[in-house]
Design an enzyme around this catalytic site. Structure first.
Site, mmCIF file in Angstrom:
data_model
loop_
_atom_site.group_PDB
_atom_site.id
_atom_site.type_symbol
_atom_site.label_atom_id
_atom_site.label_comp_id
_atom_site.label_asym_id
_atom_site.label_seq_id
_atom_site.Cartn_x
_atom_site.Cartn_y
_atom_site.Cartn_z
ATOM 1 N N THR A 405 40.474 40.046 39.376
ATOM 2 C CA THR A 405 39.537 39.273 38.564
ATOM 3 C C THR A 405 38.939 38.056 39.280
ATOM 4 O OG1 THR A 405 40.787 40.029 36.651
ATOM 5 C CG2 THR A 405 39.339 38.219 36.249
ATOM 6 N N THR A 423 35.934 41.065 35.595
ATOM 7 C CA THR A 423 37.097 41.798 36.108
ATOM 8 C C THR A 423 36.859 43.293 36.242
ATOM 9 O OG1 THR A 423 39.482 42.121 35.721
ATOM 10 C CG2 THR A 423 38.079 42.171 33.784
ATOM 11 N N GLU A 425 39.988 44.638 36.277
ATOM 12 C CA GLU A 425 41.405 44.648 35.905
ATOM 13 C C GLU A 425 42.293 44.593 37.158
ATOM 14 O OE1 GLU A 425 44.394 43.818 34.397
ATOM 15 O OE2 GLU A 425 44.981 45.783 35.127
HETATM 16 N N1 GLU Z 1 42.565 42.514 32.909
HETATM 17 C C1 GLU Z 1 43.049 41.193 32.732
HETATM 18 C C2 GLU Z 1 42.553 40.598 31.439
HETATM 19 O O1 GLU Z 1 41.553 41.012 30.924
HETATM 20 C C3 GLU Z 1 42.616 40.301 33.825
HETATM 21 C C4 GLU Z 1 43.326 40.618 35.065
HETATM 22 C C5 GLU Z 1 43.357 39.476 36.037
HETATM 23 O O2 GLU Z 1 43.172 38.365 35.759
HETATM 24 O O3 GLU Z 1 43.580 39.730 37.176
HETATM 25 O O4 GLU Z 1 43.138 39.693 30.946
#
Ligand code: GLU
Length: 584
Positions: A405, A423, A425
């Site tokens: 992210t 992001t 993810e």
């Molecule tokens: N997929 C995570 C979220 O939406 C973020 C991942 C990250 O910060 O690396 O909270």
């Protein structure tokens, strides 16, 4: 030439519930997250008119040029995001999703835009379970088509541009197009991310061909990387608009790719793209000291959980205690544990599940603060009983989030501000590429289990639903005027990084850069994480004495923030990543 003043850097350290709490969150800690690649010292950047802070200098430069030539924050965003998708593909891009908090200078209001990925309409609650109903191993779920949600980022860029842009849409892709066509030098962080993910990233042939040399070696720092398919995608997007992504050839290509992966196919269909919507939602705000802290409500848990931490902590005099007092960290840590207990039980996509309306209710947070005893860690934490409009019994969440992210802050000379966390993810998302960009694995932010002890889990997979996030893009107001914009990557630790930065600035008087530099101490589920190789480790013994389990580890935030004073913009970038702030 832009003007920036460099300031001297100083690393600052100067209710009970009937349901059992989850232990599954601890599983997330056993899987290695994205690590710090290199720590570089950073200094505050001061400007008079506009500023951009983001995770890669090439992206910042692209945004800076747009702002300098009269573009708006929304215009600059298109340039910044399209470059980041090329040079920082492990973190964000056209195949991902984002949450954006916006200060609209003309109407003097904060609003938010939800560009989160959606679960395919064909997805079932058992998406991430094996034939016996057992949750899949995390990376077996991630790698392949199964984890790919309908991407939201492109529609979010188009929506922002349509509402607040001034420059021609196609022109804004030019910097990224040039870099993709002529090549860019692989950064240290990208090179180390590729090397660390070698096995997964070389699983599918086109991803392997892009990130590795012909003899299978991970690309090294400084290698020239050309991405012709990405240049073509940007060209098409520029000419045909976002519709080509949602109802044209790009949608078709992605669907074909995701459903055609033989070892782990996904369920995306053209209908998911055709029905995808950006949702404008009211900002979620809480008063803290003399500030109003506003951010992204559900499906992100960001603003509610940051808000609960601040709301609980506000009942203690952190200012007098100061950052050197271990008891200040005990209070912040316990406030965070209480907030995470509520998050695990209640927060999900509120368009799909009923949620308590009173998670930030003053009386409720006061009752949560009353559970904390100064000097002694809570022996256990459980979700509370916040006010509901209509009640529903739920079980605790079982989702695993790992950090990649990126966070972008842009302020234009009219005073419009963007705070966006973007992001794919996991680092390199699903490891599947289409049209020159990585596709997300955002669906693994859902709980793999759908029920527990007979109760449904709020964040279970449902068709068309958006997975719960921790992303916490924030804009802070003071007397109704913008005061700060900040955010970070970091999985569910994002919440702790952002809360700590706000407390360091508001209670302890640190500059934005000092607050970002500050060694991290993060507690989500009981274990206190102290940032390895920093001064934070000196709190190990006192925190253990107060009853915490302590873990010393890498804590890889990527905070970017800008403070707005009466006539200056002061920007800060995280020394743990490659980003910079630049303004004029
Ligand atoms: N997929 C995570 C979220 O939406 C973020 C991942 C990250 O910060 O690396 O909270």
């Amino acid at each position: 030439m832009f003007k920036k003043t460099l300031l001297t850097l100083s690393i600052a350290f100067a209710s009970s519930s009937v349901y059992a709490t989850s232990t599954v969150a601890d599983v997330a800690d056993t899987v290695a997250p994205e690590l710090t690649s290199k720590v570089t010292s950073k200094q505050s950047v001061v400007a008079d008119n506009f500023m951009v802070a983001a995770a890669n200098p090439l992206a910042v430069e692209a945004g800076y040029q747009v702002l300098k030539s009269g573009g708006s924050a929304a215009d600059a965003l298109v340039a910044v995001q399209s470059v980041l998708g090329l040079v920082e593909p492990q973190s964000s891009g056209l195949g991902g999703g984002a949450f954006l908090v916006y200060y609209d200078a003309k109407n003097k209001r904060v609003t938010t835009f939800d560009g989160r990925e959606t679960a395919p309409l064909a997805a079932k609650p058992e998406l991430f379970q094996d034939e016996d109903g057992k949750p899949l191993k995390f990376f077996n779920a991630v790698v392949g088509g199964r984890s790919v949600g309908t991407p939201g980022t492109v529609k979010l860029l188009a929506t922002m541009h349509e509402k607040y842009g001034r420059k021609a849409w196609s022109e804004l892709f030019q910097p990224a197009k040039d870099l993709a066509t002529n090549g860019f030098a692989v950064s240290e962080r990208l090179a180390s991310s590729i090397a660390r993910d070698k096995d997964r990233l070389s699983h599918y042939p086109d991803t392997k061909a892009y990130f590795f040399t012909p003899d299978g070696e991970p690309l090294k720092e400084g290698s020239l990387l050309v991405n012709k398919p990405y240049a073509k995608t940007l060209d098409t997007l520029g000419k045909e608009g976002a519709s080509v992504f949602y109802s044209g050839q790009i949608a078709k290509d992605i669907v074909k790719k995701v459903t055609g992966i033989s070892d782990n196919p996904g369920f995306l269909a053209l209908e998911d793209f055709a029905t995808y919507k950006i949702i404008e939602r009211a900002a979620t705000c809480i008063d803290y000291r003399q500030y109003e802290v506003c951010g992204m409500g559900p499906p992100s848990s960001g603003a509610l959980t940051v808000g609960q931490i601040l709301g609980i902590a506000s009942h203690f005099d952190l200012k007098t205690m100061g950052p050197n007092d271990p008891q200040a960290w005990q209070i912040i840590g316990d406030a965070s544990r209480l907030a995470f207990a509520d998050r695990g039980r209640y927060i999900a996509d509120s368009d799909f599940v009923p949620m308590p309306e009173g998670l930030l209710d003053k009386e409720y947070l006061k009752s949560r603060a009353a559970l904390i005893t100064k000097g002694k860690a809570l022996s256990e934490t459980a979700p509370g009983n916040p006010p509901w409009s209509s009640k529903m019994a739920l079980a605790d969440d079982q989702s695993i989030e790992l950090p990649s992210t990126t966070h972008i802050v842009i302020a234009d000379k009219e005073g419009n501000i963007i705070s966006m966390t973007s992001t794919v993810e996991n680092g390199f998302g699903s490891r599947v590429m289409s049209n020159g960009f990585i596709l997300n694995n955002e669906l693994t932010d859902f709980s793999f289990a759908a029920h527990k002890n007979g109760y449904p889990i709020a964040n279970r997979v449902e068709p068309g639903k958006r997975p719960r996030s921790s992303m916490s893009p924030t804009i802070v107001l003071k007397s109704g005027k913008p005061y700060m914009a900040v955010g970070s990557p970091g999985g569910s630790r994002i919440i702790g990084y952002v809360a700590q930065t706000l407390i360091a600035h508001f209670d302890w008087g640190m500059s934005i850069q000092e607050a970002i530099n500050m060694p991290h101490l993060v507690n989500r589920f009981g274990t206190y994480d102290l940032e390895e190789g920093t001064d934070a480790v000196r709190f190990k013994a006192p925190l253990e004495k107060m009853g915490f389990k302590v873990n010393i580890r890498d804590l890889n935030s990527g905070l970017h923030g800008v403070v707005f004073t009466d006539n200056k913009l002061i920007g800060g970038a995280d020394p743990r990543r490659e980003g910079i702030a630049m303004g004029d």
